[in-house]
Design an enzyme around this catalytic site. Structure first.
Site, PDB file in Angstrom:
ATOM      1  N   SER A  46      31.262 -65.855  13.954  1.00 35.01           N
ATOM      2  CA  SER A  46      31.704 -65.556  12.581  1.00 35.01           C
ATOM      3  C   SER A  46      32.725 -64.427  12.596  1.00 35.01           C
ATOM      4  CB  SER A  46      30.506 -65.180  11.706  1.00 35.01           C
ATOM      5  OG  SER A  46      29.747 -64.156  12.314  1.00 35.01           O
ATOM      6  N   ASP A  84      27.178 -65.627  20.745  1.00 40.57           N
ATOM      7  CA  ASP A  84      27.590 -67.022  20.536  1.00 40.57           C
ATOM      8  C   ASP A  84      28.520 -67.499  21.633  1.00 40.57           C
ATOM      9  OD1 ASP A  84      26.475 -68.150  18.270  1.00 40.57           O
ATOM     10  OD2 ASP A  84      27.957 -67.265  16.912  1.00 40.57           O
ATOM     11  N   LYS A 112      23.809 -68.195  22.324  1.00 42.22           N
ATOM     12  CA  LYS A 112      23.496 -69.179  21.282  1.00 42.22           C
ATOM     13  C   LYS A 112      24.542 -70.287  21.361  1.00 42.22           C
ATOM     14  CE  LYS A 112      23.989 -68.134  16.679  1.00 42.22           C
ATOM     15  NZ  LYS A 112      25.083 -69.008  16.198  1.00 42.22           N
ATOM     16  N   GLU A 181      20.489 -73.185  10.152  1.00 42.33           N
ATOM     17  CA  GLU A 181      21.420 -72.733   9.095  1.00 42.33           C
ATOM     18  C   GLU A 181      21.517 -73.784   8.001  1.00 42.33           C
ATOM     19  OE1 GLU A 181      25.203 -71.176  10.387  1.00 42.33           O
ATOM     20  OE2 GLU A 181      25.981 -71.134   8.330  1.00 42.33           O
TER      21      GLU A 181
HETATM   22  O1  KIV Z   1      28.351 -66.723  13.969  1.00 40.84           O
HETATM   23  C1  KIV Z   1      27.455 -66.364  13.198  1.00 40.84           C
HETATM   24  O2  KIV Z   1      27.531 -65.329  12.549  1.00 40.84           O
HETATM   25  C2  KIV Z   1      26.274 -67.206  13.058  1.00 40.84           C
HETATM   26  C3  KIV Z   1      25.383 -66.919  11.895  1.00 40.84           C
HETATM   27  C4  KIV Z   1      25.956 -67.509  10.666  1.00 40.84           C
HETATM   28  C5  KIV Z   1      23.996 -67.384  12.126  1.00 40.84           C
HETATM   29  O3  KIV Z   1      26.072 -68.103  13.824  1.00 40.84           O
END
Ligand code: KIV
Length: 266
Positions: A46, A84, A112, A181
């Site tokens: 994000s 991520d 993730k 989500e």
């Molecule tokens: O990238 C992010 O911030 C996310 C959240 C929305 C869970 O994956």
């Protein structure tokens, strides 16, 4: 406080104590959030939208992610750092290994990945190589162009059944956490009850084992002006950012956030 590990999170799930997660992209906020009791700092892609100003997460590179993971690591106290893997970072198994290694070496404790049951091999092979994996199911922003927008997922029974099956097969493959989500609250509750690993929700109702929000959203900052239904502004009525972070932790721990109006029905 000792370093928060996967075992800490597992025992919170078993005790029924809610787990707190926030996105975090730099050292100063990592210090503030970890000192305020946030247990997981998610270095989310994000950052492409909230820091870089893009209209999706797709332009974010693994090098961008590694830079922010290293920054968060320098400010963090005891929180678990979850990073991520950005768009296409696990297009092949070799890329998954190399990109996860870069994030783990920068300071992540876990990665993730967004997807579904087709990720089972990736999850298993990463876990076998020492990389704990959180699987992100439901609304997966990296596939916004396939989904046709940022829409609630799992409203139709066939989709709900698919999501339940995906969660089971990814857990069996070795996923150590599930993030849901924008799915109906009832579906998130069913997946959480069935899962042995912690389930964290965003726009997924109150029954998940824990909650996550994008840091800027919960501080009332919005670049686009659009505030999703599942967001609560925790700065409202607070004198400073530390108080807002503590208010978020308390609200998740005492189950007052998310309230029914932050969730979705089938
Ligand atoms: O990238 C992010 O911030 C996310 C959240 C929305 C869970 O994956």
């Amino acid at each position: 406080m000792p370093q928060i590990s996967l075992s800490t999170l597992q025992s919170l799930k078993l005790k029924g104590e809610k787990i707190t997660m926030l996105t975090c992209y730099d050292a100063t906020f990592a210090r503030a959030a970890s000192e305020s009791g946030v247990e997981i700092l998610l270095v989310g892609d994000s950052l492409g939208m909230v820091l870089q100003g893009h209209d999706s997460t797709l332009p974010v590179t693994n090098a961008d992610m590694a830079y922010h993971v290293a920054s968060v690591k320098r400010g963090n106290r005891e929180a678990l750092i979850l990073a991520d893997l950005p768009f296409m970072a696990c297009a092949t198994l070799e890329q998954s290994f190399a990109n996860s290694a870069q994030l783990m070496q920068a300071g992540a404790h876990m990665v993730k990945i967004e997807g579904a049951a087709w990720l089972a091999d990736t999850v298993r092979l990463l876990a076998e190589r020492g990389v704990p994996v959180c699987v992100h199911l439901g609304l997966t922003p990296q596939t916004v162009n396939v989904l046709g927008g940022y829409k609630v997922q799992g409203r139709l029974e066939a989709q709900a059944q698919q999501l339940r099956a995906d969660a089971i097969s990814l857990e069996q493959a070795g996923a150590a956490m599930i993030l849901l989500e924008c799915v109906p609250s009832e579906l998130a509750e069913q997946i959480t009850k069935r899962a042995k690993v912690p389930v964290i929700g965003i726009g997924a109702g109150n029954a998940a084992d824990g909650q996550v929000l994008v840091l800027h959203d919960m501080l009332g900052l919005s670049l686009s002006g659009h505030v999703p239904r599942f967001v609560k502004n925790f700065m409202a009525g607070q004198p400073d950012i530390h108080s807002a972070l503590r208010a978020y932790v308390s609200a998740v721990k005492d189950h007052s956030f998310p309230a029914p109006e932050h969730g979705f029905n089938a």
